[in-house]
Design a protein around this motif. Structure first.
Motif, PDB file in Angstrom:
ATOM      1  N   LYS A 120       0.802  -1.191   0.013  1.00  0.00           N
ATOM      2  CA  LYS A 120       0.125  -0.046  -0.050  1.00  0.00           C
ATOM      3  C   LYS A 120       0.886   1.437  -0.060  1.00  0.00           C
ATOM      4  O   LYS A 120       0.444   2.345  -0.056  1.00  0.00           O
ATOM      5  N   HIS A 121       2.110   1.052   0.053  1.00  0.00           N
ATOM      6  CA  HIS A 121       3.114   2.210   0.353  1.00  0.00           C
ATOM      7  C   HIS A 121       3.800   2.599  -1.104  1.00  0.00           C
ATOM      8  O   HIS A 121       4.486   1.949  -1.839  1.00  0.00           O
ATOM      9  N   ARG A 122       2.943   3.831  -1.595  1.00  0.00           N
ATOM     10  CA  ARG A 122       3.324   4.210  -2.889  1.00  0.00           C
ATOM     11  C   ARG A 122       4.581   4.700  -3.149  1.00  0.00           C
ATOM     12  O   ARG A 122       5.166   5.004  -3.984  1.00  0.00           O
ATOM     13  N   SER A 123       5.183   5.116  -1.829  1.00  0.00           N
ATOM     14  CA  SER A 123       6.497   5.799  -1.779  1.00  0.00           C
ATOM     15  C   SER A 123       7.655   4.852  -2.440  1.00  0.00           C
ATOM     16  O   SER A 123       8.581   5.278  -2.608  1.00  0.00           O
ATOM     17  N   LYS A 124       7.249   3.751  -2.248  1.00  0.00           N
ATOM     18  CA  LYS A 124       8.261   2.622  -2.802  1.00  0.00           C
ATOM     19  C   LYS A 124       8.750   2.823  -3.905  1.00  0.00           C
ATOM     20  O   LYS A 124       9.436   2.135  -4.814  1.00  0.00           O
ATOM     21  N   ALA A 125       7.558   3.495  -4.841  1.00  0.00           N
ATOM     22  CA  ALA A 125       7.733   3.483  -6.382  1.00  0.00           C
ATOM     23  C   ALA A 125       9.028   4.501  -6.733  1.00  0.00           C
ATOM     24  O   ALA A 125       9.860   4.031  -7.623  1.00  0.00           O
ATOM     25  N   GLU A 126       9.291   5.362  -5.766  1.00  0.00           N
ATOM     26  CA  GLU A 126      10.367   6.316  -5.991  1.00  0.00           C
ATOM     27  C   GLU A 126      11.607   5.782  -6.238  1.00  0.00           C
ATOM     28  O   GLU A 126      12.528   5.957  -7.192  1.00  0.00           O
ATOM     29  N   PRO A 127      12.075   4.981  -5.006  1.00  0.00           N
ATOM     30  CA  PRO A 127      13.567   4.680  -5.323  1.00  0.00           C
ATOM     31  C   PRO A 127      13.680   3.546  -6.401  1.00  0.00           C
ATOM     32  O   PRO A 127      14.809   3.242  -6.762  1.00  0.00           O
ATOM     33  N   TYR A 128      12.687   2.721  -6.551  1.00  0.00           N
ATOM     34  CA  TYR A 128      12.820   1.859  -7.629  1.00  0.00           C
ATOM     35  C   TYR A 128      12.909   2.381  -8.914  1.00  0.00           C
ATOM     36  O   TYR A 128      13.616   1.774  -9.765  1.00  0.00           O
ATOM     37  N   LEU A 129      12.311   3.563  -9.161  1.00  0.00           N
ATOM     38  CA  LEU A 129      12.348   4.375 -10.371  1.00  0.00           C
ATOM     39  C   LEU A 129      13.791   4.557 -10.480  1.00  0.00           C
ATOM     40  O   LEU A 129      14.201   4.796 -11.549  1.00  0.00           O
ATOM     41  N   GLU A 130      14.264   5.256  -9.537  1.00  0.00           N
ATOM     42  CA  GLU A 130      15.700   5.530  -9.431  1.00  0.00           C
ATOM     43  C   GLU A 130      16.702   4.540 -10.088  1.00  0.00           C
ATOM     44  O   GLU A 130      17.532   5.016 -10.642  1.00  0.00           O
ATOM     45  N   LEU A 131      16.431   3.383  -9.553  1.00  0.00           N
ATOM     46  CA  LEU A 131      17.174   2.157  -9.873  1.00  0.00           C
ATOM     47  C   LEU A 131      17.072   1.659 -11.273  1.00  0.00           C
ATOM     48  O   LEU A 131      17.958   1.528 -12.228  1.00  0.00           O
ATOM     49  N   THR A 143       1.767  -3.781 -11.560  1.00  0.00           N
ATOM     50  CA  THR A 143       0.717  -2.712 -12.101  1.00  0.00           C
ATOM     51  C   THR A 143       1.717  -1.565 -12.611  1.00  0.00           C
ATOM     52  O   THR A 143       2.079  -0.715 -11.837  1.00  0.00           O
ATOM     53  N   PRO A 144       1.921  -1.228 -13.704  1.00  0.00           N
ATOM     54  CA  PRO A 144       2.578  -0.153 -14.208  1.00  0.00           C
ATOM     55  C   PRO A 144       1.982   1.167 -13.831  1.00  0.00           C
ATOM     56  O   PRO A 144       2.722   2.176 -13.514  1.00  0.00           O
ATOM     57  N   THR A 145       0.751   1.120 -13.769  1.00  0.00           N
ATOM     58  CA  THR A 145      -0.014   2.368 -13.288  1.00  0.00           C
ATOM     59  C   THR A 145       0.067   2.737 -11.678  1.00  0.00           C
ATOM     60  O   THR A 145      -0.634   3.510 -11.307  1.00  0.00           O
ATOM     61  N   PHE A 146       0.821   1.621 -11.034  1.00  0.00           N
ATOM     62  CA  PHE A 146       1.073   1.944  -9.588  1.00  0.00           C
ATOM     63  C   PHE A 146       2.028   3.333  -9.693  1.00  0.00           C
ATOM     64  O   PHE A 146       1.602   4.084  -8.552  1.00  0.00           O
ATOM     65  N   LEU A 147       2.625   3.497 -10.617  1.00  0.00           N
ATOM     66  CA  LEU A 147       3.466   4.955 -10.958  1.00  0.00           C
ATOM     67  C   LEU A 147       2.429   5.885 -10.941  1.00  0.00           C
ATOM     68  O   LEU A 147       1.348   5.771 -11.782  1.00  0.00           O
ATOM     69  N   ASN A 148       2.417   7.046 -10.238  1.00  0.00           N
ATOM     70  CA  ASN A 148       1.655   8.215 -10.460  1.00  0.00           C
ATOM     71  C   ASN A 148       2.210   8.810 -12.000  1.00  0.00           C
ATOM     72  O   ASN A 148       3.077   8.662 -12.539  1.00  0.00           O
ATOM     73  N   ASP A 149       1.272   9.923 -12.295  1.00  0.00           N
ATOM     74  CA  ASP A 149       1.654  10.675 -13.664  1.00  0.00           C
ATOM     75  C   ASP A 149       2.987  11.228 -13.730  1.00  0.00           C
ATOM     76  O   ASP A 149       3.844  11.165 -14.652  1.00  0.00           O
ATOM     77  N   ASP A 150       3.383  11.628 -12.732  1.00  0.00           N
ATOM     78  CA  ASP A 150       4.811  12.467 -12.630  1.00  0.00           C
ATOM     79  C   ASP A 150       5.868  11.309 -12.603  1.00  0.00           C
ATOM     80  O   ASP A 150       6.805  11.488 -13.433  1.00  0.00           O
ATOM     81  N   GLN A 151       5.798  10.025 -11.865  1.00  0.00           N
ATOM     82  CA  GLN A 151       6.659   9.117 -12.033  1.00  0.00           C
ATOM     83  C   GLN A 151       6.708   8.657 -13.530  1.00  0.00           C
ATOM     84  O   GLN A 151       7.958   8.388 -14.177  1.00  0.00           O
ATOM     85  N   MET A 152       5.595   8.362 -14.049  1.00  0.00           N
ATOM     86  CA  MET A 152       5.591   7.902 -15.296  1.00  0.00           C
ATOM     87  C   MET A 152       6.325   8.747 -16.337  1.00  0.00           C
ATOM     88  O   MET A 152       6.944   8.440 -17.366  1.00  0.00           O
ATOM     89  N   LYS A 153       6.000  10.162 -15.987  1.00  0.00           N
ATOM     90  CA  LYS A 153       6.797  10.863 -17.063  1.00  0.00           C
ATOM     91  C   LYS A 153       8.384  11.030 -16.766  1.00  0.00           C
ATOM     92  O   LYS A 153       9.185  11.080 -17.657  1.00  0.00           O
ATOM     93  N   GLN A 154       8.789  10.790 -15.627  1.00  0.00           N
ATOM     94  CA  GLN A 154      10.040  10.772 -15.323  1.00  0.00           C
ATOM     95  C   GLN A 154      10.699   9.486 -15.827  1.00  0.00           C
ATOM     96  O   GLN A 154      11.804   9.669 -16.391  1.00  0.00           O
ATOM     97  N   LEU A 155       9.967   8.222 -15.843  1.00  0.00           N
ATOM     98  CA  LEU A 155      10.235   7.126 -16.399  1.00  0.00           C
ATOM     99  C   LEU A 155      10.567   7.440 -17.902  1.00  0.00           C
ATOM    100  O   LEU A 155      11.610   7.140 -18.397  1.00  0.00           O
ATOM    101  N   MET A 156       9.620   7.961 -18.672  1.00  0.00           N
ATOM    102  CA  MET A 156       9.710   8.066 -20.217  1.00  0.00           C
ATOM    103  C   MET A 156      10.814   8.977 -20.615  1.00  0.00           C
ATOM    104  O   MET A 156      11.395   8.975 -21.574  1.00  0.00           O
ATOM    105  N   HIS A 157      10.781  10.116 -19.604  1.00  0.00           N
ATOM    106  CA  HIS A 157      11.871  11.115 -20.003  1.00  0.00           C
ATOM    107  C   HIS A 157      13.205  10.506 -20.020  1.00  0.00           C
ATOM    108  O   HIS A 157      14.206  10.962 -20.621  1.00  0.00           O
ATOM    109  N   ALA A 158      13.507   9.781 -18.949  1.00  0.00           N
ATOM    110  CA  ALA A 158      14.747   8.842 -18.830  1.00  0.00           C
ATOM    111  C   ALA A 158      15.057   8.129 -20.043  1.00  0.00           C
ATOM    112  O   ALA A 158      15.946   7.969 -20.709  1.00  0.00           O
TER     113      ALA A 158
END
Length: 459
Positions: A77-88, A115-130
């Protein structure tokens, strides 16, 4: 292509056994932990740097667990886990980009999960911009940029954000619209959620919509599942995947929450698939193979008609000419004749990335024999036929001599009416199309040594 099928219950029961889905050959069961990372690096160094690429990103997080699921996932339930994973993931992109360079166009990109859409819009944008930073993304009529979506995790705003980022194909997990079934598998999903996302996708000009269904779930019956199928036909998706639920609670812990007494009988499961297949064909869908259906004007159906359909870890695809770079936990890359799989657990994955290493934990370099058999199996599973002369030109072999034992074994299937075999070709007949996995298994040299049940049943 002749799309006719004949459902022969007695034959299907006789041939209904566990077998690979052949998203690769050799299958991942053959990957070894003593894989040398330098093999992957050499495969990358020896490739044509302009050869197109396919990118895959695995997003493992799910808000809730679906009891039937056998995917690699992290339920939280902790959406905060997505951010460090995205950095990896971004660090892994940088390492892969250093190997591959930015010359190759990315013609295919896919986000799976979890669930890819576990990422919020800003995180998805960060992933695709990278991804845009480290690879040469191409947004044209030939590119396929797809994402798996849980309708409970998205809305019109989400779809708009995805479209702006270049996604043009979506796959929606439905499984079943029956509330009793949904409750039993812990996936409550009103049909209105799916309808809204389909409406949004069409309004936003996504070029393809796929829906996933599963038969064999608890409390399903033939009549209840056909109600779901009728609703799906009204939604008119471009593609459909209709999967057999494989109940393997000894391998997948969430499945232990499913009472095996609530599952439909094997006979009822067969009837579900029989009636579903007949109804989808009657509604105008083409049977692509391996539980997949598509409308006649869909890219998959046209590629199959033209003999250029391919199959890989994302299933059937029109981009068989691409090398595949897969990133994230458990994901599998294929470059030339080399497979490399990432660690499936977060601890090892994180440690390797932070040490500046690709997180590979096992893999395989295919032999010439593997490559030859892979080509044969792929053409069978995509085309429902083999032209021996064409294969001899492609593989520089005498087909009849090379595969004499396999052709002898296939004579039993010929007698059963699954296929037509002569000295020039093998053609899968309408009775054999639903059993294409069995036919492919004849060419699989690893199956004889397989002692543990690692695969779902073919129907």
């Amino acid at each position: 292509m002749n799309n006719s099928l004949i459902w022969d219950t007695s034959l299907i029961r006789r041939y209904d056994q566990p077998g690979p889905r052949y998203t690769s050959y050799p299958t991942a069961v053959q990957f070894t932990g003593d894989f040398d990372q330098s093999l992957y690096n050499k495969a990358v160094a020896s490739r044509d740097p302009s050869k197109p690429l396919s990118l895959y990103f695995h997003i493992p997080f799910c808000d809730t667990v679906c009891y039937y699921c056998g995917c690699n996932k992290i339920v939280t339930k902790h959406r905060s886990k997505a951010e460090p994973y995205l950095e990896l993931l971004i660090q892994e992109m940088a390492m892969q980009s250093e190997l591959f360079g930015r010359h190759a166009p990315v013609q295919q990109l896919h986000l799976g999960g979890g669930t890819p859409t576990f990422l919020n819009d800003d995180q998805m944008k960060q992933l695709m911009h990278a991804a845009e930073k480290y690879f040469r993304l191409v947004h044209d009529d030939d590119s396929d940029y797809s994402i798996e979506i849980d309708p409970r995790e998205a809305d019109w705003s989400t779809m708009g954000a995805l479209r702006e980022l270049g996604f043009n194909r979506i796959s929606l997990g439905v499984q079943d619209f029956d509330v009793r079934v949904q409750t039993a598998v812990n996936r409550i999903q009103p049909i209105s959620l799916t309808e809204d996302l389909i409406d949004a996708s069409r309004a936003l000009n996504f070029k393809s919509i796929n829906l996933d269904l599963i038969y064999g779930l608890p409390f399903q019956s033939v009549s209840s599942f056909m109600n779901t199928v009728e609703k799906v036909i009204q939604l008119h998706p471009d593609r459909l995947s209709v999967f057999n639920y494989a109940h393997l609670p000894h391998r997948f812990k969430p499945q232990r929450r499913i009472n095996s007494n609530d599952l439909p009988s094997p006979a009822e499961k067969l009837r579900m698939m029989e009636e579903t297949t007949a109804r989808l064909l009657d509604a105008g869908y083409v049977y692509i193979g391996m539980d997949h259906f598509a409308l006649p004007d869909d890219d998959l159906a046209m590629a199959q008609e033209e003999g250029v359909l391919h199959r890989n870890f994302q299933g059937y695809t029109t981009h068989g000419h691409c090398d595949l770079i897969a990133m994230g936990v458990s994901s599998i890359s294929q470059v030339g004749n080399v497979f490399a799989q990432n660690f499936p657990d977060m601890d090892n994955y994180t440690q390797r990335i932070n040490n500046g290493q690709l997180p590979t934990y096992r893999g395989l370099q295919s032999t010439d024999e593997d490559m030859m058999r892979s080509h044969v199996i792929r053409r069978l599973i995509c085309d429902f036929k083999l032209d021996f002369h064409s294969l001899e030109n492609d593989l520089d072999i005498n087909f009849l001599d090379t595969f004499r034992p396999e052709l002898e074994q296939l004579k039993v299937m010929q007698e059963d009416g699954l296929l037509e075999l002569d000295e020039q070709s093998l053609k899968v007949l309408p009775r054999g199309r639903l059993l294409i996995r069995n036919i492919c298994m004849v060419f699989d040299q690893y199956l004889k040594a397989q002692t543990e049940q690692r695969f779902s049943r073919v129907i």
